[in-house]
Scaffold this motif. Structure first.
Motif, PDB file in Angstrom:
ATOM      1  N   LYS A  50       0.824  -1.218   0.000  1.00  0.00           N
ATOM      2  CA  LYS A  50       0.000   0.000   0.000  1.00  0.00           C
ATOM      3  C   LYS A  50       0.858   1.268   0.000  1.00  0.00           C
ATOM      4  N   SER A  51       1.834   1.312   0.905  1.00  0.00           N
ATOM      5  CA  SER A  51       2.669   2.524   0.972  1.00  0.00           C
ATOM      6  C   SER A  51       3.610   2.618  -0.224  1.00  0.00           C
ATOM      7  N   THR A  52       3.970   1.474  -0.785  1.00  0.00           N
ATOM      8  CA  THR A  52       4.773   1.482  -2.015  1.00  0.00           C
ATOM      9  C   THR A  52       3.978   2.178  -3.124  1.00  0.00           C
ATOM     10  N   CYS A 181      -4.518   9.548   1.934  1.00  0.00           N
ATOM     11  CA  CYS A 181      -4.384   9.282   3.373  1.00  0.00           C
ATOM     12  C   CYS A 181      -3.877   7.861   3.574  1.00  0.00           C
ATOM     13  N   ASP A 182      -2.631   7.738   4.053  1.00  0.00           N
ATOM     14  CA  ASP A 182      -2.038   6.417   4.260  1.00  0.00           C
ATOM     15  C   ASP A 182      -2.144   6.028   5.734  1.00  0.00           C
ATOM     16  N   GLU A 183      -3.183   5.298   6.061  1.00  0.00           N
ATOM     17  CA  GLU A 183      -3.467   4.841   7.430  1.00  0.00           C
ATOM     18  C   GLU A 183      -3.370   5.970   8.451  1.00  0.00           C
ATOM     19  N   PRO A 184      -4.130   7.055   8.231  1.00  0.00           N
ATOM     20  CA  PRO A 184      -3.966   8.231   9.096  1.00  0.00           C
ATOM     21  C   PRO A 184      -4.453   8.028  10.528  1.00  0.00           C
TER      22      PRO A 184
END
Ligand SMILES: Nc1ncnc2c1ncn2[C@@H]1O[C@H](COP(=O)(O)OP(=O)(O)OP(=O)(O)O)[C@@H](O)[C@H]1O
Ligand SMILES: [Mg+2]
Length: 262
Positions: A50-52, A181-184
């Motif tokens: 996901k973050s990639t 939004c990455d796992e905010p």
């Protein structure tokens, strides 16, 4: 026809792996679009990529292959100055709010960083354009439920939830068209998590932003998003509208995630 805010075509990125076990990291030939004003959820277990994907979407890394488009503009081959100009429209909020803020800057300075970076941009988030920098900071903090007393504090003098509010205020300061939004809310306790989600949802609607919301919790995604993408080992294995979430046609892995969220 609704315009595309973000488009990804055959996007791949992998990292040199140290062991054979780690083989298959990264993301593989992902394609999807996020339309203007749409809120799309991306869900998948830790390490699935996901973050990639986010780092490629934000142009923080160069993909191995494939294309990313922001507002119909292809990022590859854009000049630095053109990319910099486009960046004001695509902002992000990350899981670790403490790491995202500069320890040495008072909150009011952090919150207007994007405005300071783009002095020529007249952000439409402000009703009045004649505000001083500090007044702008106060306006932005009020937008996320913080008050004037927080202006001169430092990040370590705020709670985790308050720090994330500051990051959200900063991310929307230029009135971006896209918010990633990455796992905010992953580091926050459930009550604060709910408040932050409500805040994001309200801002997304008020500012008519497109949003990519990443979580490993299907319940959170269902609450927030119109459309869901399910990722497993670097691949999107399922894509559907939230109203089709419980259909029999769902991928086995989607069903697992839904069961885990209940
Ligand atoms: N810079 C890097 N160098 C080597 N491997 C990396 C790098 N960045 C990520 N990886 C690997 O790529 C895979 C995907 O990582 P990524 O951070 O994208 O996962 P994620 O889905 O965001 O996980 P989480 O939910 O824990 O945040 C993992 O196997 C990770 O070890
Ligand atoms: Mg991640």
């Amino acid at each position: 026809m609704m315009k595309e805010a973000v488009k990804v075509v055959n996007l791949s990125k992998s990292y040199p792996s140290k062991s054979a076990k780690e083989k298959g990291n990264g993301i593989h030939r992902l394609s999807f679009t996020i339309r203007q004003g749409e809120c799309v959820g991306l869900v998948g277990e830790s390490g699935c990529g996901k973050s990639t994907l986010v780092r490629q979407l934000l142009a923080l890394e160069t993909p191995d292959e494939g294309e990313v488009y922001w507002l119909s503009q292809r990022l590859a081959n854009l000049s630095r100055s053109r990319l910099r100009l486009l960046r004001q429209h695509v902002q992000a909020v990350f899981q670790d709010a403490a790491a995202a803020l500069n320890d040495r800057l008072p909150i009011w300075r952090s919150v207007i960083e994007p405005l300071d970076n783009y002095p020529d941009v007249k952000s439409t988030i402000f009703e009045r354009q004649d505000l001083e920098r500090r007044e702008r900071a106060q306006f932005l903090l009020a937008l996320v439920g913080l008050s004037g007393e927080h202006l001169d504090r430092y990040p370590h003098e705020l709670s985790g939830g308050q720090r994330q509010r500051v990051c959200i205020a900063r991310a929307v300061s230029l009135c971006p068209q896209v918010l990633i939004c990455d796992e905010p809310t992953s580091g926050l306790d459930p009550t604060i998590q709910r408040q932050i989600l409500e805040l994001l949802l309200r801002l997304q609607r008020e500012l008519k932003m497109s949003m990519l919301f990443i979580s490993h919790d299907m319940a959170v995604i269902a609450q927030l998003c119109q459309r869901v993408m399910v990722m497993k080992k670097g691949l999107i294995v399922d894509q559907f509208g939230v109203d089709q979430m419980n259909e029999e046609a769902r991928h086995e892995y989607t069903k697992l995630l839904i069961a885990a969220a209940q």
